[in-house]
Design a protein around this motif. Structure first.
Motif, PDB file in Angstrom:
ATOM      1  N   ARG A   9       3.983  -1.603 -17.957  1.00 16.58           N
ATOM      2  CA  ARG A   9       3.341  -2.919 -17.896  1.00 16.58           C
ATOM      3  C   ARG A   9       3.281  -3.582 -19.272  1.00 16.58           C
ATOM      4  NH1 ARG A   9       1.643  -6.852 -19.301  1.00 16.58           N
ATOM      5  NH2 ARG A   9      -0.200  -8.047 -18.665  1.00 16.58           N
ATOM      6  N   LEU A  65       0.440  -4.795 -12.450  1.00 18.58           N
ATOM      7  CA  LEU A  65       0.156  -3.374 -12.682  1.00 18.58           C
ATOM      8  C   LEU A  65      -0.549  -2.836 -11.445  1.00 18.58           C
ATOM      9  CD1 LEU A  65       0.032  -0.875 -14.530  1.00 18.58           C
ATOM     10  CD2 LEU A  65      -2.037  -1.830 -15.553  1.00 18.58           C
ATOM     11  N   VAL A  66       0.120  -1.911 -10.746  1.00 21.19           N
ATOM     12  CA  VAL A  66      -0.452  -1.316  -9.531  1.00 21.19           C
ATOM     13  C   VAL A  66      -0.804   0.138  -9.843  1.00 21.19           C
ATOM     14  CG1 VAL A  66       0.047  -0.649  -7.128  1.00 21.19           C
ATOM     15  CG2 VAL A  66       0.922  -2.825  -8.018  1.00 21.19           C
ATOM     16  N   TRP A  70      -1.072   3.774  -5.407  1.00 21.48           N
ATOM     17  CA  TRP A  70      -0.817   2.655  -4.493  1.00 21.48           C
ATOM     18  C   TRP A  70       0.592   2.084  -4.655  1.00 21.48           C
ATOM     19  CZ3 TRP A  70      -4.066   0.667  -0.695  1.00 21.48           C
ATOM     20  CH2 TRP A  70      -5.322   1.267  -0.619  1.00 21.48           C
ATOM     21  N   GLN A  71       1.365   2.660  -5.538  1.00 23.53           N
ATOM     22  CA  GLN A  71       2.719   2.138  -5.753  1.00 23.53           C
ATOM     23  C   GLN A  71       3.641   2.515  -4.596  1.00 23.53           C
ATOM     24  OE1 GLN A  71       4.092   3.390  -9.662  1.00 23.53           O
ATOM     25  NE2 GLN A  71       2.345   2.416 -10.671  1.00 23.53           N
ATOM     26  N   SER A  72       4.710   1.759  -4.466  1.00 20.62           N
ATOM     27  CA  SER A  72       5.760   1.999  -3.450  1.00 20.62           C
ATOM     28  C   SER A  72       5.250   1.834  -2.025  1.00 20.62           C
ATOM     29  CB  SER A  72       6.372   3.402  -3.622  1.00 20.62           C
ATOM     30  OG  SER A  72       6.968   3.513  -4.884  1.00 20.62           O
ATOM     31  N   ARG A  73       4.231   0.995  -1.839  1.00 20.57           N
ATOM     32  CA  ARG A  73       3.734   0.723  -0.489  1.00 20.57           C
ATOM     33  C   ARG A  73       3.846  -0.761  -0.151  1.00 20.57           C
ATOM     34  NH1 ARG A  73      -2.001   3.606   0.436  1.00 20.57           N
ATOM     35  NH2 ARG A  73      -1.927   5.233  -1.142  1.00 20.57           N
ATOM     36  N   LEU A  75       2.748  -3.216  -2.084  1.00 25.90           N
ATOM     37  CA  LEU A  75       1.687  -4.032  -2.684  1.00 25.90           C
ATOM     38  C   LEU A  75       2.234  -4.937  -3.798  1.00 25.90           C
ATOM     39  CD1 LEU A  75      -1.283  -4.769  -2.873  1.00 25.90           C
ATOM     40  CD2 LEU A  75      -1.653  -2.719  -4.272  1.00 25.90           C
ATOM     41  N   GLY A  76       3.081  -4.371  -4.668  1.00 24.43           N
ATOM     42  CA  GLY A  76       3.633  -5.176  -5.764  1.00 24.43           C
ATOM     43  C   GLY A  76       4.389  -6.392  -5.243  1.00 24.43           C
ATOM     44  N   THR A  77       5.128  -6.206  -4.167  1.00 23.05           N
ATOM     45  CA  THR A  77       5.869  -7.322  -3.576  1.00 23.05           C
ATOM     46  C   THR A  77       4.913  -8.406  -3.090  1.00 23.05           C
ATOM     47  OG1 THR A  77       7.596  -5.778  -2.891  1.00 23.05           O
ATOM     48  CG2 THR A  77       7.555  -7.927  -1.791  1.00 23.05           C
ATOM     49  N   ARG A 105      11.702  -0.805  -9.282  1.00 26.63           N
ATOM     50  CA  ARG A 105      10.809  -1.523  -8.354  1.00 26.63           C
ATOM     51  C   ARG A 105      10.600  -2.962  -8.797  1.00 26.63           C
ATOM     52  NH1 ARG A 105       6.983   3.655  -7.749  1.00 26.63           N
ATOM     53  NH2 ARG A 105       7.433   3.627  -9.945  1.00 26.63           N
ATOM     54  N   ILE A 109      11.819  -6.457  -7.003  1.00 30.22           N
ATOM     55  CA  ILE A 109      10.893  -7.557  -6.704  1.00 30.22           C
ATOM     56  C   ILE A 109      11.452  -8.867  -7.260  1.00 30.22           C
ATOM     57  CG2 ILE A 109       8.619  -8.513  -7.271  1.00 30.22           C
ATOM     58  CD1 ILE A 109       7.505  -5.640  -7.007  1.00 30.22           C
TER      59      ILE A 109
HETATM   60  C1  LIG Z   1       6.476  -2.308 -10.646  1.00 27.25           C
HETATM   61  C2  LIG Z   1       5.328  -2.385  -9.637  1.00 27.25           C
HETATM   62  C3  LIG Z   1       4.453  -3.614  -9.915  1.00 27.25           C
HETATM   63  C4  LIG Z   1       5.951  -2.509  -8.226  1.00 27.25           C
HETATM   64  O1  LIG Z   1       4.933  -2.517  -7.267  1.00 27.25           O
HETATM   65  P1  LIG Z   1       5.005  -1.527  -6.031  1.00 27.25           P
HETATM   66  O2  LIG Z   1       3.872  -1.834  -5.121  1.00 27.25           O
HETATM   67  O3  LIG Z   1       5.116  -0.130  -6.535  1.00 27.25           O
HETATM   68  O4  LIG Z   1       6.427  -1.958  -5.382  1.00 27.25           O
HETATM   69  P2  LIG Z   1       6.773  -2.228  -3.852  1.00 27.25           P
HETATM   70  O5  LIG Z   1       6.268  -1.113  -2.994  1.00 27.25           O
HETATM   71  O6  LIG Z   1       6.401  -3.617  -3.484  1.00 27.25           O
HETATM   72  O7  LIG Z   1       8.377  -2.092  -3.890  1.00 27.25           O
HETATM   73  C5  LIG Z   1       9.177  -3.040  -4.566  1.00 27.25           C
HETATM   74  C6  LIG Z   1      10.631  -2.704  -4.309  1.00 27.25           C
HETATM   75  O8  LIG Z   1      10.966  -1.433  -4.870  1.00 27.25           O
HETATM   76  C7  LIG Z   1      11.436  -0.536  -3.847  1.00 27.25           C
HETATM   77  N1  LIG Z   1      10.885   0.781  -4.180  1.00 27.25           N
HETATM   78  C8  LIG Z   1       9.681   1.280  -3.854  1.00 27.25           C
HETATM   79  N2  LIG Z   1       9.550   2.509  -4.380  1.00 27.25           N
HETATM   80  C9  LIG Z   1      10.682   2.768  -5.056  1.00 27.25           C
HETATM   81  C10 LIG Z   1      11.140   3.875  -5.812  1.00 27.25           C
HETATM   82  N3  LIG Z   1      10.373   4.965  -5.996  1.00 27.25           N
HETATM   83  N4  LIG Z   1      12.371   3.811  -6.369  1.00 27.25           N
HETATM   84  C11 LIG Z   1      13.151   2.721  -6.214  1.00 27.25           C
HETATM   85  N5  LIG Z   1      12.760   1.612  -5.500  1.00 27.25           N
HETATM   86  C12 LIG Z   1      11.536   1.656  -4.931  1.00 27.25           C
HETATM   87  C13 LIG Z   1      10.903  -1.100  -2.552  1.00 27.25           C
HETATM   88  O9  LIG Z   1      11.708  -0.712  -1.441  1.00 27.25           O
HETATM   89  C14 LIG Z   1      10.978  -2.588  -2.835  1.00 27.25           C
HETATM   90  O10 LIG Z   1      12.318  -3.054  -2.739  1.00 27.25           O
HETATM   91  P3  LIG Z   1      12.855  -3.866  -1.449  1.00 27.25           P
HETATM   92  O11 LIG Z   1      11.938  -5.057  -1.298  1.00 27.25           O
HETATM   93  O12 LIG Z   1      14.240  -4.252  -1.836  1.00 27.25           O
HETATM   94  O13 LIG Z   1      12.759  -2.921  -0.296  1.00 27.25           O
HETATM   95  C15 LIG Z   1       4.449  -1.095  -9.679  1.00 27.25           C
HETATM   96  O14 LIG Z   1       5.256   0.029  -9.341  1.00 27.25           O
HETATM   97  C16 LIG Z   1       3.770  -0.883 -11.037  1.00 27.25           C
HETATM   98  O15 LIG Z   1       2.669  -1.368 -11.255  1.00 27.25           O
HETATM   99  N6  LIG Z   1       4.425  -0.133 -11.945  1.00 27.25           N
HETATM  100  C17 LIG Z   1       3.859   0.117 -13.274  1.00 27.25           C
HETATM  101  C18 LIG Z   1       3.706  -1.176 -14.095  1.00 27.25           C
HETATM  102  C19 LIG Z   1       4.977  -1.985 -14.113  1.00 27.25           C
HETATM  103  O16 LIG Z   1       6.083  -1.440 -14.214  1.00 27.25           O
HETATM  104  N7  LIG Z   1       4.822  -3.319 -14.028  1.00 27.25           N
HETATM  105  C20 LIG Z   1       5.971  -4.218 -14.040  1.00 27.25           C
HETATM  106  C21 LIG Z   1       6.187  -4.819 -15.379  1.00 27.25           C
HETATM  107  S1  LIG Z   1       5.617  -6.465 -15.398  1.00 27.25           S
END
Ligand SMILES: CC(C)(COP(=O)(O)OP(=O)(O)OC[C@H]1O[C@@H](n2cnc3c(N)ncnc32)[C@H](O)[C@@H]1OP(=O)(O)O)[C@@H](O)C(=O)NCCC(=O)NCCS
Length: 132
Positions: A9, A65-66, A70-73, A75-77, A105, A109
């Motif tokens: 993040r 920042l998730v 709670w990641q990969s569910r 929520l970030g999308t 991820r 997004i």
């Molecule tokens: C990056 C972040 C915000 C994404 O939120 P999330 O809730 O984990 O992501 P989502 O579940 O909405 O998935 C987003 C996409 O990644 C894919 N995905 C989910 N888990 C994954 C994994 N382990 N590996 C690869 N892709 C993955 C999903 O299928 C989705 O893609 P799609 O729409 O093409 O199907 C979150 O993981 C996070 O907070 N990470 C740490 C901080 C960070 O990196 N922030 C971003 C910088 S600004």
């Protein structure tokens, strides 16, 4: 929150926000910040989403920042969708995202909301997402 997530993040080894950081992030003129809490546990924050107003009028900087559990569910999308809809209400034209090159991820997004790459180096990639 793991250090990996915090690094992803903030792009730096930051364990917590200082009061000054928090003031900066929540100053209404500087941008918009949302905290997310689960319906069943209103006392716990599981995500922080921000659109900070960039110097350039009409441009915001999106970051999400998730909590790790709670990641990969999806929520970030959904948080990105919410942030973009709020950006539209505030008259922004586009939001930028800076994220790690290996942050699949966040990159997915960005692409799913029509983001195009505007710059990259060996560590990070910059996206611009349209606000329609
Ligand atoms: C990056 C972040 C915000 C994404 O939120 P999330 O809730 O984990 O992501 P989502 O579940 O909405 O998935 C987003 C996409 O990644 C894919 N995905 C989910 N888990 C994954 C994994 N382990 N590996 C690869 N892709 C993955 C999903 O299928 C989705 O893609 P799609 O729409 O093409 O199907 C979150 O993981 C996070 O907070 N990470 C740490 C901080 C960070 O990196 N922030 C971003 C910088 S600004």
């Amino acid at each position: 929150m793991t250090l990996d997530s915090l690094y992803s993040r903030y792009q730096s080894a930051r364990r917590e926000l200082t009061e000054a950081d928090w003031r900066h992030f929540t100053g209404a003129r500087r941008g918009m910040t949302w905290v997310t809490r689960p319906a069943a546990d209103r006392g716990t924050v599981i995500a922080v989403t921000q659109v900070m107003f960039a110097g350039d009028q009409g441009i915001g900087e999106l970051s999400i920042l998730v909590d790790d559990t709670w990641q990969s569910r999806g929520l970030g999308t959904e948080l990105a969708r919410h942030a973009l809809s709020q950006a539209r209400l505030h008259g922004l034209r586009a939001v930028t995202v800076m994220t790690g090159r290996d942050n699949n991820r966040m990159i997915r997004i960005c692409r799913s909301f029509g983001g195009r790459i505007t710059g990259a180096n060996s560590h990070v990639v910059d996206f611009s997402l349209p606000v329609d």
